[in-house]
Write an enzyme that holds these catalytic residues in place. Sequence first.
Site, PDB file in Angstrom:
ATOM      1  N   TYR A 132      16.558  -6.348   1.137  1.00 38.45           N
ATOM      2  CA  TYR A 132      16.001  -5.279   0.512  1.00 38.45           C
ATOM      3  C   TYR A 132      16.302  -4.099   1.533  1.00 38.45           C
ATOM      4  CZ  TYR A 132      12.729  -1.508  -1.348  1.00 38.45           C
ATOM      5  OH  TYR A 132      12.237  -0.390  -1.594  1.00 38.45           O
ATOM      6  N   GLY A 182     -13.290 -12.374  -5.392  1.00 30.82           N
ATOM      7  CA  GLY A 182     -14.040 -13.125  -4.477  1.00 30.82           C
ATOM      8  C   GLY A 182     -13.215 -14.327  -4.066  1.00 30.82           C
TER       9      GLY A 182
END
Length: 318
Positions: A132, A182
């Site tokens: 990329y 969480g």
Amino acid sequence: MKIILIGGSGFVGTQLIDRLLETSGVEVLNIDKNNSSKYPELTRIGNVMDWQTLAHHAKGGDVVVLLAAEHRDDVSPISLYYDINVEGMRNTLRAMEENGIKRLIFTSSVAVYGLDKDSPNEDTAIDPFNDYGKSKWQAEQVLHVWHRNHPDWNINIIRPTVIFGEGNRGNVYNLLKQIASGRFMMIGKGNNKKSMSYIGNIVAFICFLIAEKKQEGYEVYNYVDKPDFTTNDLVHHTGHILGKKIPTIRIPYGLGMLGGYGFDFLAFITRKKLNISSVRVKKFCATTQFSSSKAMSSGFVPPYTMEEGLRRMLEEEF
């Protein structure tokens, strides 16, 4: 002024159209291989691999903003990076020349610098670590040669770092989603700094460059919003904004990379794209800190602070 967006149906393009439409005297047209879910009436179907279609739709344009890119970590075959990012640049320039359009804003990437560099600026040596980044640099080189032969053009290259904000579904969104849930696992110590860019500021900077109305010149700008947060900072701010106590499981870097290689092997044998890979673990743990002093000394003032941008995204998405 008629502004042509190429590849404007995605996250950045949609937000940019939002802002451009707030400006009087501006006409916007989006050319993309996918229709825009928000602005289908402003979109014409076209692919950067087809310069004639680009030229047909871009008639009457004054400025082109090239957003189209192949950017995911797991693109296959790898040649797609170069087909879209490099050949797409050549086709865009050909379509612009066909229509007499001489102003281009191109979104490149800080990936051209590579990983774990010491806050590189626009003059830092280029050292991309993946295809990329290599393809984005090759696209910039095409532009550099083009401007040498077309000195009357006005070309601005923006190298943004990772972009976040409302509506984003990229790596930052996935990270914040894990933190907010969480179920976040910290790989490494979490002290590595991450330069980021808020979408509201990126599109404002693009509009700032458009409004300058320069007729010629060639400029390159890093774009980063300061201050740079560490991964630990992101956990802290996310918990504070959402009013949650965020438990964090910590995994040593070596063990995390080993797990990444395991997912690479699993993706290879199943021929499926997975959310975890060695490249993503490496990028997660790397220091990706960049200088944007040139952009900030250009007269541009970001409309949002980093904390405001993070709050706007978290409250909207989570």
